[in-house]
Motif scaffolding. Structure first.
Motif, short mmCIF file in Angstrom:
data_model
loop_
_atom_site.label_atom_id
_atom_site.label_comp_id
_atom_site.label_asym_id
_atom_site.label_seq_id
_atom_site.Cartn_x
_atom_site.Cartn_y
_atom_site.Cartn_z
N ILE A 1 13.44 4.46 7.60
CA ILE A 1 13.55 3.20 8.01
C ILE A 1 15.31 3.06 7.73
N THR A 2 16.02 3.66 6.67
CA THR A 2 17.20 3.79 6.58
C THR A 2 17.99 4.63 7.59
N ILE B 1 6.00 5.20 0.37
CA ILE B 1 7.19 4.24 0.75
C ILE B 1 8.66 5.01 0.69
N LEU B 2 8.53 6.17 -0.12
CA LEU B 2 9.53 7.13 0.05
C LEU B 2 9.81 7.80 1.25
N LEU C 1 14.70 4.27 -7.61
CA LEU C 1 14.58 4.83 -8.82
C LEU C 1 14.42 6.40 -8.75
N ARG C 2 14.54 6.71 -7.47
CA ARG C 2 14.14 8.23 -7.21
C ARG C 2 15.46 9.16 -7.51
N PRO C 3 15.28 10.33 -7.83
CA PRO C 3 16.63 11.13 -8.32
C PRO C 3 17.70 11.05 -7.15
N VAL D 1 0.79 -1.18 -0.09
CA VAL D 1 0.04 -0.18 0.10
C VAL D 1 0.99 1.43 0.08
N ALA D 2 1.94 1.33 0.74
CA ALA D 2 2.99 2.43 0.72
C ALA D 2 3.38 2.53 -0.61
#
Length: 619
Positions: A437-438, A430-431, A463-465, A423-424
Motif C-alpha cells: 500500500i505504502t 498486514i506487514l 511497531l516493526r523494527p 484478519v491481516a
C-alpha cells in the motif's frame, strides 16, 4: 546315635580363643562356635576333641548352664562368631535339670543345633529332651562312650547343616530386605510420578489445571456425559497494559486474584483452568442456558472489579466465549467453537460474552476463507488502491488524498477493508500488505499536481523494527518528497510502545513528513500524547460528525476539539462529511479540512490524478 565302644581320645587341636569380652577373635567373618553346657562342661575333654576334629576352626566354649551359654553366644555374634552347636552334658544329673536348660536355649536360639550326650541307662534324659524339643529336627543324641571319628563326623554334619541353614536364612533375609527396598523404591518412583503428573497438569502460578489438564479432563467428561458439558473460554482485556506498565510481578498477582474470584463462582461439578498468560477455561456440567448466561454475567462482574496490585489500583475486564459440544463430541471442536465465540466477543467491544451459534459458524468459516485467500490475493495482484479527496473547508479546493485499499476477490467479490484488514492484522500479513500500500500510494502521488497523500499505518506496521527507515526508502524509490506524505496513526499504535513511537515519529517529522492522529476523540488518552509526539493533524472521527448538524452536544464537542487543535498549532480534518449542513457547521466550528462523500467517494488513481489537476472538488 547308639552308644559305641570306647576309643582312645586324642589330644584336642588348639581351638580359636572363646569369644569372651576380654578376648575377642577380631575382624574375621562368621565362624562356627560350639558351646558345651553342663555342670561338668569344663572337664568334657572327649567331646572337645571330637569338636576340634569336626571343625578345626570352631571355637569351643564351656558353660555351666544355659543362661551363661546364651550370654557367650550373644557376645560371640558381636565378634563375628555363629553359635552352631549347643552340646548338653547332663549325664548323671536329674532329667528335669536338662529339660530346663534345653527349654531355655531352644526358646532363645531356635536356629541352633542341640546335641545331648547320653550314657547307658539314661533313657530319662532321652525322654525329657524329646518332650521339650518339639519338633525334634534340630535335636541329636550322642551316646557315650563313642568313637571320636564317628562323633566328629556327626558333629561336622550338624555344624555344616547349621551353616547351610544360616546361609539360607541370610539369603532369605537379604531377599526380603531387597524386596522391601524395591517396594520403597517403587513407592518413591510412584510418588515422583504422581508429583510429575500433577505438575504437568497444573499451573504453578494459580494451582488450578493448565491447558493439558483442562483438555484431558474435558475429553474424559465428554466420553462420560457428552452434550451435558459447556465450555467457557475467558480472556482478560487490556492485561498486557498491566504487564507493560507495572511489570510481570504485578501481572502475576492480578492473575492469581482474578483466578481466585472466578474459582469462587464456579458451580458444583464445575472446573477451572488457566490455559495461558491471561486466558482461562471453565467446564460446566449439566447447566441450563439461562444458568450459563447468569454465570457469565457474574464472571464479567468479578473480573471488572477494581483490585489493588503492588500498591496500584488496577481495573480490567474480560471477554467470554461459550460453546456446547457438536455431534462429534470432540474436545478439539468444542475448544475451537468456544475460541471463535471468545474472539467474536472481543471484536464486538470486549467486556461481554458470546455464544457460539450457526451465524457465528458461518462467520468463522468466511473469516477462515478470507484468511487463506489474503496471501494469494497479495501474490496475484487482487488488491487495488483508491483515493478519497481531503478538501479545504473554505472553497473546497483539494488539499490531498487519503490512500485506501480494496480487494476484488474472485471467490468473494469486493471484500470490505473492515473485514479483511483485521484478519491481516491477526495473521501478520498486514506487514506485507502495508508495504505494498505504502509503495503504491507513493508512486501514484508522484503523478499528482503537488497534493499530499495520507497513508494509514497499522499498529503492527508502526511497531516493526526500523519502520522510519523503511518508509523513507519507499519515498526515495518513488522519488516523492517527504513533505507530500502524511502518515495516519491510531492511538493504539502509539501507546503500545511509547518510547519507540516517540523516536520513530521524531525521525519521520525531521525528514519532512506530517503525522495525523486518526479517529481522534474516541480514545481515552488522546490529549496525553498530542504534545508528546508532535502531532501535526487530528482527524475527528465520523461518530462526532454524523449528528453535528442536528445535535447541539456533538457540535460543541467538535468545536472544542477544533479550538484545542488550533491552540496546539495543529490542523483539523473532519471525516465522514456527507451533507451541506454538516459542511457548514464544521466549517463554522473551525475545521480547516473536510473529507467524505460530500466531496468525493474513493476513486482510482487515474480519477484522483484528474481531480488533482482540476484542484477543486464538490464546488
Amino acid at each position: 546315635m547308639p552308644p559305641s565302644a570306647a576309643a582312645p581320645l586324642l589330644a584336642p587341636k588348639p581351638a580359636p580363643p572363646p569369644p569372651d569380652a576380654e578376648q575377642a577373635p577380631g575382624g574375621a567373618g562368621e565362624r562356627p562356635m560350639c558351646l558345651i553346657v553342663g555342670p561338668g562342661a569344663e572337664s568334657a575333654s572327649e567331646i572337645r576333641s571330637a569338636l576340634a576334629e569336626a571343625s578345626p576352626g570352631c571355637a569351643v566354649v564351656a558353660c555351666s548352664d544355659g543362661a551363661r551359654a546364651l550370654d557367650k553366644a550373644e557376645t560371640g555374634r558381636r565378634f563375628g562368631w555363629s553359635p552352631a552347636l549347643y552340646v548338653f552334658d547332663y549325664r548323671g544329673v536329674r532329667a528335669g535339670d536338662l529339660a530346663d536348660q534345653l527349654r531355655r536355649v531352644r526358646a532363645d536360639d531356635p536356629a541352633a543345633e542341640l546335641v545331648v550326650l547320653l550314657a547307658d541307662g539314661e533313657a530319662d534324659l532321652w525322654r525329657a529332651a524329646l518332650k521339650v524339643c518339639q519338633p525334634s529336627d534340630k535335636l541329636t543324641f550322642l551316646a557315650t562312650p563313642f568313637w571320636r571319628a564317628d562323633a566328629a563326623g556327626t558333629l561336622a554334619a550338624l555344624i555344616k547343616r547349621h551353616g547351610l541353614a544360616a546361609e539360607r536364612t541370610q539369603t532369605r533375609a537379604s531377599g526380603e530386605q531387597a524386596i522391601r527396598d524395591l517396594e520403597l523404591n517403587v513407592k518413591a518412583l510412584r510418588d515422583q510420578l504422581e508429583l510429575a503428573t500433577h505438575q504437568a497438569r497444573h499451573d504453578p502460578l494459580t494451582g488450578v489445571l493448565n491447558r493439558a489438564g483442562f483438555v484431558a479432563e474435558l475429553t474424559a467428561r465428554l466420553e462420560r456425559s457428552g452434550r451435558r458439558q459447556t465450555v467457557l473460554l475467558i480472556d482478560l482485556d487490556r492485561f498486557k497494559l498491566v504487564n507493560d506498565t507495572l511489570g510481570h510481578h504485578a501481572g502475576d498477582d492480578l492473575v492469581r486474584k482474578v483466578c481466585a474470584s472466578m474459582a469462587s463462582l464456579a458451580p458444583a461439578g464445575g472446573l477451572i483452568a488457566r490455559l495461558g498468560g491471561d486466558e482461562f477455561g471453565i467446564i460446566v456440567d449439566g447447566m441450563s442456558d439461562v444458568g450459563v448466561d447468569e454465570l457469565c454475567t457474574r464472571l464479567l462482574r468479578a473480573c471488572a472489579q477494581s483490585r489493588r496490585v503492588l500498591g496500584h489500583e488496577v481495573q480490567i475486564s474480560a471477554s467470554i466465549g461459550v460453546a456446547v459440544p457438536d455431534e462429534t463430541r470432540s474436545e478439539v471442536s468444542l475448544m475451537r467453537r468456544a475460541d471463535v465465540a471468545l474472539y467474536a466477543a472481543k471484536r464486538e467491544g470486549r467486556n461481554r460474552f458470546r455464544r457460539f451459534d450457526a451465524a457465528l459458524e458461518r462467520e468463522s468459516r468466511r473469516r477462515l476463507s478470507i484468511e487463506s485467500g489474503l496471501e494469494i490475493a497479495l501474490r496475484t495482484g487482487q488488491f487495488r488502491m483508491v483515493y478519497q479527496p481531503i478538501v479545504k473547508a473554505a472553497g473546497g479546493e483539494v488539499a490531498g488524498f487519503e490512500a485506501l485499499v480494496r480487494w476484488d476477490s474472485p471467490e468473494h467479490g469486493q471484500v470490505s477493508p473492515a473485514e479483511f484488514v483485521p484478519v491481516a492484522e491477526e495473521t501478520g500479513l498486514i506487514l506485507d500488505l502495508g508495504d505494498w500500500i505504502t509503495r503504491q500510494a507513493f508512486r501514484d502521488c508522484r503523478r499528482w499536481a503537488g497534493h499530499y497523500v495520507s497513508v494509514n499505518l497499522s499498529a503492527r506496521q508502526f511497531l516493526r523494527p526500523n519502520v522510519a527507515g523503511r518508509i523513507l526508502r519507499y519515498a526515495g524509490e518513488a522519488d516523492l518528497a517527504p513533505e507530500r506524505i502524511q502518515l495516519e496513526l491510531t492511538e493504539t499504535a502509539i501507546i503500545d510502545d511509547v518510547e519507540r513511537a516517540a523516536r520513530t515519529l521524531d525521525t519521520l517529522r525531521k525528514a519532512g513528513m506530517r503525522v495525523a492522529l486518526d479517529d481522534f476523540g474516541v480514545g481515552y488518552s488522546s490529549l496525553t500524547y498530542l504534545n508528546q509526539f508532535g502531532i501535526d493533524c487530528i482527524k475527528i472521527d465520523k461518530s462526532f460528525v454524523d449528528n453535528v448538524a442536528t445535535d447541539r452536544q456533538s457540535a460543541i464537542i467538535v468545536a472544542s476539539l477544533a479550538r484545542l487543535a488550533a491552540h496546539l498549532g495543529m490542523s483539523v480534518v473532519a471525516e465522514g462529511v456527507e451533507t451541506d449542513a454538516q459542511r457548514d457547521v464544521l466549517t463554522a466550528a473551525g475545521c480547516g479540512a473536510l473529507q467524505g462523500f460530500r466531496f468525493g467517494r474513493p476513486m482510482g488513481p487515474v480519477e484522483a490524478r484528474a481531480l488533482s489537476q482540476s484542484r477543486a472538488a464538490g464546488t
